[in-house]
Design a protein around this motif. Sequence first.
Motif, PDB file in Angstrom:
ATOM      1  N   SER A 102      47.813  31.897  48.518  1.00  0.00           N
ATOM      2  CA  SER A 102      49.236  32.250  47.968  1.00  0.00           C
ATOM      3  C   SER A 102      49.359  33.019  46.753  1.00  0.00           C
ATOM      4  CB  SER A 102      49.871  30.687  47.827  1.00  0.00           C
ATOM      5  OG  SER A 102      51.185  31.105  47.681  1.00  0.00           O
ATOM      6  N   MET A 103      49.789  32.364  45.577  1.00  0.00           N
ATOM      7  CA  MET A 103      49.755  33.197  44.338  1.00  0.00           C
ATOM      8  C   MET A 103      48.437  33.350  43.833  1.00  0.00           C
ATOM      9  SD  MET A 103      51.380  31.838  40.579  1.00  0.00           S
ATOM     10  CE  MET A 103      50.364  30.751  40.312  1.00  0.00           C
ATOM     11  N   GLY A 104      47.539  32.715  44.182  1.00  0.00           N
ATOM     12  CA  GLY A 104      46.305  32.885  43.940  1.00  0.00           C
ATOM     13  C   GLY A 104      45.519  33.879  44.531  1.00  0.00           C
ATOM     14  N   GLY A 105      46.175  34.351  45.977  1.00  0.00           N
ATOM     15  CA  GLY A 105      45.728  35.405  46.292  1.00  0.00           C
ATOM     16  C   GLY A 105      46.256  36.691  45.772  1.00  0.00           C
ATOM     17  N   PHE A 106      47.448  36.680  45.379  1.00  0.00           N
ATOM     18  CA  PHE A 106      47.935  37.646  44.251  1.00  0.00           C
ATOM     19  C   PHE A 106      47.119  38.047  43.222  1.00  0.00           C
ATOM     20  CE2 PHE A 106      50.780  40.255  41.571  1.00  0.00           C
ATOM     21  CZ  PHE A 106      51.466  41.009  42.780  1.00  0.00           C
ATOM     22  N   VAL A 107      46.684  36.806  42.481  1.00  0.00           N
ATOM     23  CA  VAL A 107      45.817  36.900  41.280  1.00  0.00           C
ATOM     24  C   VAL A 107      44.515  37.273  41.396  1.00  0.00           C
ATOM     25  CG1 VAL A 107      44.698  35.200  39.628  1.00  0.00           C
ATOM     26  CG2 VAL A 107      46.961  35.153  40.051  1.00  0.00           C
ATOM     27  N   THR A 108      43.871  37.082  42.631  1.00  0.00           N
ATOM     28  CA  THR A 108      42.641  37.494  43.090  1.00  0.00           C
ATOM     29  C   THR A 108      42.879  38.936  43.283  1.00  0.00           C
ATOM     30  OG1 THR A 108      41.966  35.527  44.401  1.00  0.00           O
ATOM     31  CG2 THR A 108      41.102  37.502  45.222  1.00  0.00           C
ATOM     32  N   GLN A 109      43.802  39.798  43.923  1.00  0.00           N
ATOM     33  CA  GLN A 109      43.880  41.237  44.147  1.00  0.00           C
ATOM     34  C   GLN A 109      43.956  41.638  42.878  1.00  0.00           C
ATOM     35  OE1 GLN A 109      47.158  41.975  46.888  1.00  0.00           O
ATOM     36  NE2 GLN A 109      47.367  39.674  47.318  1.00  0.00           N
ATOM     37  N   LEU A 110      44.940  41.237  41.683  1.00  0.00           N
ATOM     38  CA  LEU A 110      44.664  41.713  40.434  1.00  0.00           C
ATOM     39  C   LEU A 110      43.360  41.871  40.072  1.00  0.00           C
ATOM     40  CD1 LEU A 110      48.086  40.279  39.144  1.00  0.00           C
ATOM     41  CD2 LEU A 110      47.578  42.788  39.771  1.00  0.00           C
ATOM     42  N   TYR A 111      42.626  40.670  39.977  1.00  0.00           N
ATOM     43  CA  TYR A 111      41.288  40.441  39.494  1.00  0.00           C
ATOM     44  C   TYR A 111      40.265  41.526  39.940  1.00  0.00           C
ATOM     45  CZ  TYR A 111      36.424  38.415  39.223  1.00  0.00           C
ATOM     46  OH  TYR A 111      35.160  38.443  38.852  1.00  0.00           O
ATOM     47  N   LEU A 112      40.506  41.827  41.522  1.00  0.00           N
ATOM     48  CA  LEU A 112      39.588  42.759  42.024  1.00  0.00           C
ATOM     49  C   LEU A 112      39.738  44.165  41.563  1.00  0.00           C
ATOM     50  CD1 LEU A 112      39.763  41.284  45.611  1.00  0.00           C
ATOM     51  CD2 LEU A 112      37.982  41.180  44.121  1.00  0.00           C
ATOM     52  N   GLN A 113      40.778  44.546  40.923  1.00  0.00           N
ATOM     53  CA  GLN A 113      41.030  45.914  40.557  1.00  0.00           C
ATOM     54  C   GLN A 113      39.844  46.320  39.299  1.00  0.00           C
ATOM     55  OE1 GLN A 113      45.939  46.122  40.374  1.00  0.00           O
ATOM     56  NE2 GLN A 113      44.862  45.708  38.394  1.00  0.00           N
ATOM     57  N   GLN A 114      39.590  45.226  38.662  1.00  0.00           N
ATOM     58  CA  GLN A 114      38.745  45.973  37.676  1.00  0.00           C
ATOM     59  C   GLN A 114      37.361  45.156  37.817  1.00  0.00           C
ATOM     60  OE1 GLN A 114      41.147  45.201  34.370  1.00  0.00           O
ATOM     61  NE2 GLN A 114      41.470  47.445  33.901  1.00  0.00           N
ATOM     62  N   HIS A 115      37.217  44.167  38.717  1.00  0.00           N
ATOM     63  CA  HIS A 115      35.921  43.394  38.606  1.00  0.00           C
ATOM     64  C   HIS A 115      35.232  43.350  39.884  1.00  0.00           C
ATOM     65  CE1 HIS A 115      38.213  41.725  35.201  1.00  0.00           C
ATOM     66  NE2 HIS A 115      37.207  41.534  34.759  1.00  0.00           N
ATOM     67  N   THR A 116      33.758  43.334  39.802  1.00  0.00           N
ATOM     68  CA  THR A 116      33.021  43.733  41.174  1.00  0.00           C
ATOM     69  C   THR A 116      32.874  42.359  41.658  1.00  0.00           C
ATOM     70  OG1 THR A 116      31.737  45.331  40.241  1.00  0.00           O
ATOM     71  CG2 THR A 116      30.645  44.144  42.054  1.00  0.00           C
ATOM     72  N   ALA A 117      33.177  42.224  42.866  1.00  0.00           N
ATOM     73  CA  ALA A 117      32.952  41.013  43.877  1.00  0.00           C
ATOM     74  C   ALA A 117      32.103  41.387  45.394  1.00  0.00           C
ATOM     75  CB  ALA A 117      34.250  40.392  44.116  1.00  0.00           C
ATOM     76  N   PRO A 118      31.377  40.596  45.658  1.00  0.00           N
ATOM     77  CA  PRO A 118      30.856  41.017  46.879  1.00  0.00           C
ATOM     78  C   PRO A 118      31.603  40.688  48.119  1.00  0.00           C
ATOM     79  CG  PRO A 118      30.003  38.823  46.327  1.00  0.00           C
ATOM     80  CD  PRO A 118      30.692  39.316  44.986  1.00  0.00           C
ATOM     81  N   ALA A 119      32.510  40.217  48.024  1.00  0.00           N
ATOM     82  CA  ALA A 119      33.896  39.824  49.148  1.00  0.00           C
ATOM     83  C   ALA A 119      34.687  38.991  48.613  1.00  0.00           C
ATOM     84  CB  ALA A 119      33.131  39.197  50.370  1.00  0.00           C
TER      85      ALA A 119
ATOM     86  N   ARG B  98      52.068  44.817  40.290  1.00  0.00           N
ATOM     87  CA  ARG B  98      51.649  45.071  41.671  1.00  0.00           C
ATOM     88  C   ARG B  98      50.048  45.562  41.463  1.00  0.00           C
ATOM     89  NH1 ARG B  98      55.594  43.375  42.348  1.00  0.00           N
ATOM     90  NH2 ARG B  98      57.311  43.822  43.520  1.00  0.00           N
ATOM     91  N   PRO B  99      49.121  45.041  42.431  1.00  0.00           N
ATOM     92  CA  PRO B  99      47.672  45.513  42.462  1.00  0.00           C
ATOM     93  C   PRO B  99      47.770  46.900  42.832  1.00  0.00           C
ATOM     94  CG  PRO B  99      48.192  44.106  44.471  1.00  0.00           C
ATOM     95  CD  PRO B  99      49.484  43.986  43.640  1.00  0.00           C
ATOM     96  N   ARG B 100      46.565  47.636  42.583  1.00  0.00           N
ATOM     97  CA  ARG B 100      46.422  49.126  42.753  1.00  0.00           C
ATOM     98  C   ARG B 100      45.484  48.834  43.994  1.00  0.00           C
ATOM     99  NH1 ARG B 100      45.762  48.882  37.057  1.00  0.00           N
ATOM    100  NH2 ARG B 100      43.610  48.786  37.376  1.00  0.00           N
ATOM    101  N   ILE B 101      46.067  49.385  45.166  1.00  0.00           N
ATOM    102  CA  ILE B 101      45.441  48.932  46.386  1.00  0.00           C
ATOM    103  C   ILE B 101      43.900  49.651  46.514  1.00  0.00           C
ATOM    104  CG2 ILE B 101      45.856  49.583  49.004  1.00  0.00           C
ATOM    105  CD1 ILE B 101      48.753  48.908  48.528  1.00  0.00           C
ATOM    106  N   GLU B 102      44.040  50.913  46.113  1.00  0.00           N
ATOM    107  CA  GLU B 102      42.672  51.595  46.376  1.00  0.00           C
ATOM    108  C   GLU B 102      41.706  51.151  45.566  1.00  0.00           C
ATOM    109  OE1 GLU B 102      42.105  54.053  48.309  1.00  0.00           O
ATOM    110  OE2 GLU B 102      44.220  53.804  49.284  1.00  0.00           O
ATOM    111  N   GLU B 103      41.983  50.352  44.517  1.00  0.00           N
ATOM    112  CA  GLU B 103      40.891  49.817  43.596  1.00  0.00           C
ATOM    113  C   GLU B 103      40.453  48.479  44.295  1.00  0.00           C
ATOM    114  OE1 GLU B 103      41.971  49.763  39.428  1.00  0.00           O
ATOM    115  OE2 GLU B 103      42.666  51.904  39.623  1.00  0.00           O
ATOM    116  N   VAL B 104      41.644  47.726  45.023  1.00  0.00           N
ATOM    117  CA  VAL B 104      41.162  46.410  45.544  1.00  0.00           C
ATOM    118  C   VAL B 104      40.207  46.487  46.814  1.00  0.00           C
ATOM    119  CG1 VAL B 104      41.979  44.275  46.326  1.00  0.00           C
ATOM    120  CG2 VAL B 104      43.259  45.466  44.461  1.00  0.00           C
ATOM    121  N   LYS B 105      40.645  47.544  47.725  1.00  0.00           N
ATOM    122  CA  LYS B 105      40.164  47.751  48.857  1.00  0.00           C
ATOM    123  C   LYS B 105      38.596  48.281  48.752  1.00  0.00           C
ATOM    124  CE  LYS B 105      41.860  51.191  51.324  1.00  0.00           C
ATOM    125  NZ  LYS B 105      42.753  52.164  51.905  1.00  0.00           N
TER     126      LYS B 105
END
Length: 253
Positions: A80-97, A180-187
């Motif tokens: 939910s909101m934690g998913g949105f937070v996750t998207q924002l986190y992934l903009q600038q941080h490396t995650a294996p998935a 808003r998350p930056r989609i190209e960086e999250v993907k």
Amino acid sequence: MSSRIPLLFVHGMWIGPWCWEEHFAPWFRDHGYTVETVALRRHDQRHSPGLRTTRIREYVDDVIAAAEKMPSPPVVIGHSMGGFVTQLYLQQHTAPAAVLVASVPPRGILAPTFRTAARHPLRLAAAGATMSLYRNVSTPRRARETFFSPGLSDELVRQYQARMTDESFFALIDMMFFVRPRIEEVKRTPLLVLGADRDSGISRAEVAATAKAYEAELETFPGAHALMLEPGWAKVAERIDTFVRSKVGAATG
């Protein structure tokens, strides 16, 4: 040395790390993962001082702090909101998935909020006047409407509702209008997007749009918004397990 895939679970609005500890966290630990459940700030009591004015990026900071304490960059699983937070986190941080469970979509929560307002206009007006969102979960009936399907027992709904808190009004406004998350960086991160077929908040169309935006794997399950607490939670856990192992490799105890 043994290798255990690290998982970091991020809860959503009105709930806390307990939503993961009920089923998911022990299940994944039993299946060979290192598991942490982040506690977003000011969710330790029903009406924590300062909660209503907490910003969404403060929650992102909580995820960053939790991830940095783990032995290696974790797979992040946000609800939910934690998913949105996750998207924002992934903009600038490396995650294996990463996994988004009934997540606020990248375009924000304006449409889901307006749908709720159409059903309960007085509740929205009261939220605006008091900057409190607790009315959405203030009784077992309202908690069920927001989170749970008819298949979950009344007793469990009462137990879960008793642990729910107010939520940040400012974080809601951020997700509606300003952040808003930056989609190209999250993907850049491999993503699995999961939805529920009876979710009263995040529609199936919004779940599908999230998956499309991120070119992610998509699956919908029977149940309501809180898939990790619904009767079919084990099937959801198994799907996440399969995805993580396919992207990261097998966990060994």
